[in-house]
Design a protein around this motif. Structure first.
Motif, PDB file in Angstrom:
ATOM      1  N   GLY A   1     -17.978 -63.826 -41.674  1.00  0.00           N
ATOM      2  CA  GLY A   1     -17.932 -62.792 -40.647  1.00  0.00           C
ATOM      3  C   GLY A   1     -16.565 -62.190 -40.438  1.00  0.00           C
ATOM      4  O   GLY A   1     -16.229 -61.768 -39.331  1.00  0.00           O
ATOM      5  N   VAL A   2     -15.779 -62.114 -41.516  1.00  0.00           N
ATOM      6  CA  VAL A   2     -14.460 -61.480 -41.455  1.00  0.00           C
ATOM      7  C   VAL A   2     -14.330 -60.516 -42.624  1.00  0.00           C
ATOM      8  O   VAL A   2     -14.613 -60.883 -43.776  1.00  0.00           O
ATOM      9  CB  VAL A   2     -13.319 -62.520 -41.504  1.00  0.00           C
ATOM     10  CG1 VAL A   2     -11.950 -61.824 -41.564  1.00  0.00           C
ATOM     11  CG2 VAL A   2     -13.380 -63.440 -40.288  1.00  0.00           C
ATOM     12  N   GLY A   3     -13.913 -59.275 -42.332  1.00  0.00           N
ATOM     13  CA  GLY A   3     -13.755 -58.272 -43.377  1.00  0.00           C
ATOM     14  C   GLY A   3     -12.344 -58.247 -43.925  1.00  0.00           C
ATOM     15  O   GLY A   3     -11.375 -58.287 -43.167  1.00  0.00           O
ATOM     16  N   ALA A   4     -12.213 -58.188 -45.239  1.00  0.00           N
ATOM     17  CA  ALA A   4     -10.907 -58.149 -45.912  1.00  0.00           C
ATOM     18  C   ALA A   4     -11.007 -57.231 -47.118  1.00  0.00           C
ATOM     19  O   ALA A   4     -12.096 -56.784 -47.496  1.00  0.00           O
ATOM     20  CB  ALA A   4     -10.482 -59.549 -46.340  1.00  0.00           C
ATOM     21  N   VAL A   5      -9.866 -56.939 -47.736  1.00  0.00           N
ATOM     22  CA  VAL A   5      -9.816 -56.058 -48.903  1.00  0.00           C
ATOM     23  C   VAL A   5      -9.377 -56.872 -50.119  1.00  0.00           C
ATOM     24  O   VAL A   5      -8.382 -57.618 -50.039  1.00  0.00           O
ATOM     25  CB  VAL A   5      -8.827 -54.895 -48.688  1.00  0.00           C
ATOM     26  CG1 VAL A   5      -8.833 -53.959 -49.897  1.00  0.00           C
ATOM     27  CG2 VAL A   5      -9.165 -54.121 -47.427  1.00  0.00           C
ATOM     28  N   PRO A   6     -10.084 -56.779 -51.239  1.00  0.00           N
ATOM     29  CA  PRO A   6      -9.647 -57.492 -52.442  1.00  0.00           C
ATOM     30  C   PRO A   6      -8.286 -57.010 -52.919  1.00  0.00           C
ATOM     31  O   PRO A   6      -8.047 -55.801 -53.030  1.00  0.00           O
ATOM     32  CB  PRO A   6     -10.749 -57.185 -53.462  1.00  0.00           C
ATOM     33  CG  PRO A   6     -11.431 -55.960 -52.944  1.00  0.00           C
ATOM     34  CD  PRO A   6     -11.317 -56.012 -51.460  1.00  0.00           C
ATOM     35  N   GLY A   7      -7.401 -57.953 -53.189  1.00  0.00           N
ATOM     36  CA  GLY A   7      -6.044 -57.596 -53.590  1.00  0.00           C
ATOM     37  C   GLY A   7      -5.969 -56.848 -54.906  1.00  0.00           C
ATOM     38  O   GLY A   7      -5.024 -56.091 -55.145  1.00  0.00           O
ATOM     39  N   SER A   8      -6.963 -57.023 -55.759  1.00  0.00           N
ATOM     40  CA  SER A   8      -6.938 -56.359 -57.064  1.00  0.00           C
ATOM     41  C   SER A   8      -6.901 -54.841 -56.940  1.00  0.00           C
ATOM     42  O   SER A   8      -6.481 -54.153 -57.868  1.00  0.00           O
ATOM     43  CB  SER A   8      -8.158 -56.784 -57.889  1.00  0.00           C
ATOM     44  OG  SER A   8      -9.358 -56.485 -57.195  1.00  0.00           O
ATOM     45  N   SER A   9      -7.340 -54.302 -55.787  1.00  0.00           N
ATOM     46  CA  SER A   9      -7.321 -52.848 -55.610  1.00  0.00           C
ATOM     47  C   SER A   9      -5.918 -52.313 -55.388  1.00  0.00           C
ATOM     48  O   SER A   9      -5.703 -51.097 -55.414  1.00  0.00           O
ATOM     49  CB  SER A   9      -8.223 -52.443 -54.436  1.00  0.00           C
ATOM     50  OG  SER A   9      -7.762 -52.987 -53.217  1.00  0.00           O
TER      51      SER A   9
ATOM     52  N   ARG B   1     -13.516 -67.746 -36.648  1.00  0.00           N
ATOM     53  CA  ARG B   1     -14.477 -67.687 -37.754  1.00  0.00           C
ATOM     54  C   ARG B   1     -13.868 -68.252 -39.036  1.00  0.00           C
ATOM     55  O   ARG B   1     -14.551 -68.914 -39.822  1.00  0.00           O
ATOM     56  CB  ARG B   1     -14.944 -66.248 -37.972  1.00  0.00           C
ATOM     57  CG  ARG B   1     -15.706 -65.666 -36.786  1.00  0.00           C
ATOM     58  CD  ARG B   1     -16.221 -64.266 -37.069  1.00  0.00           C
ATOM     59  NE  ARG B   1     -16.874 -63.686 -35.904  1.00  0.00           N
ATOM     60  CZ  ARG B   1     -17.668 -62.622 -35.926  1.00  0.00           C
ATOM     61  NH1 ARG B   1     -17.903 -61.997 -37.077  1.00  0.00           N
ATOM     62  NH2 ARG B   1     -18.225 -62.164 -34.818  1.00  0.00           N
ATOM     63  N   LEU B   2     -12.589 -67.964 -39.254  1.00  0.00           N
ATOM     64  CA  LEU B   2     -11.938 -68.445 -40.478  1.00  0.00           C
ATOM     65  C   LEU B   2     -11.747 -69.960 -40.492  1.00  0.00           C
ATOM     66  O   LEU B   2     -11.556 -70.552 -41.557  1.00  0.00           O
ATOM     67  CB  LEU B   2     -10.581 -67.748 -40.651  1.00  0.00           C
ATOM     68  CG  LEU B   2     -10.635 -66.271 -41.061  1.00  0.00           C
ATOM     69  CD1 LEU B   2      -9.264 -65.622 -40.932  1.00  0.00           C
ATOM     70  CD2 LEU B   2     -11.160 -66.118 -42.483  1.00  0.00           C
ATOM     71  N   GLU B   3     -11.796 -70.598 -39.317  1.00  0.00           N
ATOM     72  CA  GLU B   3     -11.664 -72.060 -39.269  1.00  0.00           C
ATOM     73  C   GLU B   3     -12.733 -72.753 -40.112  1.00  0.00           C
ATOM     74  O   GLU B   3     -12.503 -73.834 -40.660  1.00  0.00           O
ATOM     75  CB  GLU B   3     -11.756 -72.547 -37.821  1.00  0.00           C
ATOM     76  CG  GLU B   3     -10.490 -72.327 -37.012  1.00  0.00           C
ATOM     77  CD  GLU B   3     -10.615 -72.870 -35.601  1.00  0.00           C
ATOM     78  OE1 GLU B   3     -11.733 -73.318 -35.231  1.00  0.00           O
ATOM     79  OE2 GLU B   3      -9.612 -72.859 -34.867  1.00  0.00           O
ATOM     80  N   ASP B   4     -13.902 -72.122 -40.232  1.00  0.00           N
ATOM     81  CA  ASP B   4     -15.010 -72.724 -40.985  1.00  0.00           C
ATOM     82  C   ASP B   4     -15.121 -72.185 -42.408  1.00  0.00           C
ATOM     83  O   ASP B   4     -16.138 -72.375 -43.072  1.00  0.00           O
ATOM     84  CB  ASP B   4     -16.336 -72.466 -40.252  1.00  0.00           C
ATOM     85  CG  ASP B   4     -16.401 -73.169 -38.908  1.00  0.00           C
ATOM     86  OD1 ASP B   4     -15.788 -74.241 -38.775  1.00  0.00           O
ATOM     87  OD2 ASP B   4     -17.053 -72.644 -37.984  1.00  0.00           O
ATOM     88  N   ILE B   5     -14.073 -71.524 -42.879  1.00  0.00           N
ATOM     89  CA  ILE B   5     -14.165 -70.860 -44.176  1.00  0.00           C
ATOM     90  C   ILE B   5     -14.483 -71.832 -45.312  1.00  0.00           C
ATOM     91  O   ILE B   5     -15.276 -71.527 -46.207  1.00  0.00           O
ATOM     92  CB  ILE B   5     -12.868 -70.058 -44.473  1.00  0.00           C
ATOM     93  CG1 ILE B   5     -13.044 -69.207 -45.732  1.00  0.00           C
ATOM     94  CG2 ILE B   5     -11.650 -70.972 -44.576  1.00  0.00           C
ATOM     95  CD1 ILE B   5     -11.880 -68.253 -45.979  1.00  0.00           C
TER      96      ILE B   5
END
Length: 393
Positions: free
Chosen positions: A342-350, A377-381
């Motif tokens: 449930g967290v949005g991020a951008v792939p670094g390859s772009s 949310r990231l605590e349970d990644i």
């Protein structure tokens, strides 16, 4: 049917904007596209409400309303250490995105070469290709994202027409030092090259780092096209108010390019934004304090979770190291992160010319409660995205 243009074959749509759509699809906290979820300064919003009832609903002067350019010139003259003429050294654009495209089309011809540092904001490669030019990528090396002066000169030896400099840098948060800028400046003079700067994060630079306007370096005003916008400084990314500052001979051409690209930036928004351009130094100190707090909050939360990340010197992005999860595709990881965590991020390859697939970009230009929710949310990644051990090298 005839074939469509081939100029877009080598790049995709914006991965950053795509990840915003993915975030919305899964109800993820959107830390991908770099816009805040808090309001602009009240004074600007109050003026906007007034403007809606006044006579600013038709075209302004193509290259920017007179009073907007005057207010912008006064602000930037103080910061850049030289008097900027509002009538012949400024073009107001539809965001810094158009400013960069107009700058590229002003200086580059089809077949010209343009130096781009990698990692880079994804638009730069596309801008170069759409202009018909050829990008020359020069790597920035982590963790400080420094460049190798010999590699940079090797790129200059290919006789580029321009170099693109994002300072502070998106996505890595690098703030170039005076010595680094001087190396670039000396090479630009030696090889007779323009420098196009993207300085939209000029007011978000963390101590002890300092932002230095490239055009303020000795001999650089004549060959620098400074691009920036009001988006990040006043939290008005949707207003699309950007600008180019450059010598009159460059601005004369940029005006023509801008005129036929977009005609002009929104007249009522220019009028309302003048309020922000007249803010005193206390506002910019408040802004930096705000982002310094958010950086500390977010980085501490990531440290507590125990995931390696960069520490930005400026702007509001971090690169998170996802090596431990063993994904071959950082795009697949980001889609999984949005869906399962449930967290949005951008792939670094772009952002990288090099084959980088172990980094993703997150940003912290959000309310504290939004950042806390993302960190919770990231605590349970690790529970929700088990490591793919077969891919871990």
């Amino acid at each position: 049917m005839p074939e469509l243009s081939k100029r877009t074959e080598t790049f995709t749509d914006s991965v950053i904007r795509r990840m915003t759509r993915v975030s919305k699809k899964y109800g993820a906290v959107n830390l991908s596209q770099g816009f805040p979820d808090f309001e602009p300064p009240k004074e600007i919003l109050d003026r906007l409400a007034q403007v809606s009832k006044e006579d600013f609903h038709q075209y302004s002067i193509t290259w920017g309303a007179q009073n907007f350019r005057e207010a912008l010139a006064q602000k930037q003259s103080r910061l850049m250490g030289r008097t900027v003429d509002p009538n012949c050294e400024i073009v107001v654009t539809c965001g810094s995105t158009e400013a960069m495209m107009a700058a590229m089309m002003t200086v580059a011809n089809p077949g010209d070469k343009v130096i781009v540092f990698s990692p880079f904001y994804e638009n730069y490669g596309a801008d170069t290709i759409l202009t018909g030019a050829e990008p020359i990528y020069v790597p920035l090396y982590p963790p400080e994202f420094n460049f190798d002066a010999d590699e940079l000169e090797a790129a200059f030896k290919q006789n580029p027409k321009a170099l693109i400099l994002c300072n502070p840098s998106n996505p890595c948060g690098k703030v170039f030092t005076y010595d680094e800028l001087k190396i670039i400046a000396d090479l630009a003079q030696k090889y007779d090259t323009f420098v196009i700067t993207d300085e939209v994060y000029e007011h978000i630079v963390y101590e002890p780092n300092k932002h230095i306007y490239f055009a303020s370096l000795p001999g650089m005003w004549e060959r620098t096209i400074t691009c920036s916008s009001l988006s990040k400084t006043y939290s008005i990314t949707g207003w699309r108010l950007g600008y180019i500052i450059a010598p009159p001979n460059i601005i004369d051409v940029a005006k023509k390019v801008h005129d036929f690209l977009t005609v002009g930036a929104a007249a009522p928004l220019q009028e309302a934004a003048i309020t922000g351009l007249k803010f005193g130094d206390d506002y910019y100190k408040w802004l930096l304090d705000k982002y310094t707090h958010k950086r500390e909050l977010f980085l501490k939360g990531l440290d507590d979770i125990g995931i390696a990340h960069t520490t930005p010197q400026g702007a509001y992005y971090i690169l998170l190291d996802i090596s431990e999860f063993g994904f071959e595709s950082d795009l697949e990881f980001c889609e999984t992160l949005a869906r399962d965590v449930g967290v949005g991020a951008v792939p670094g390859s772009s952002f990288f010319r090099e084959p980088v697939n172990h980094l993703i970009r997150l940003h912290f230009a959000k309310k504290d409660e939004t950042l806390f929710e993302a960190l919770n949310r990231l605590e349970d990644i690790r529970k929700k995205i088990p490591a793919r051990k077969s891919f871990i090298k």
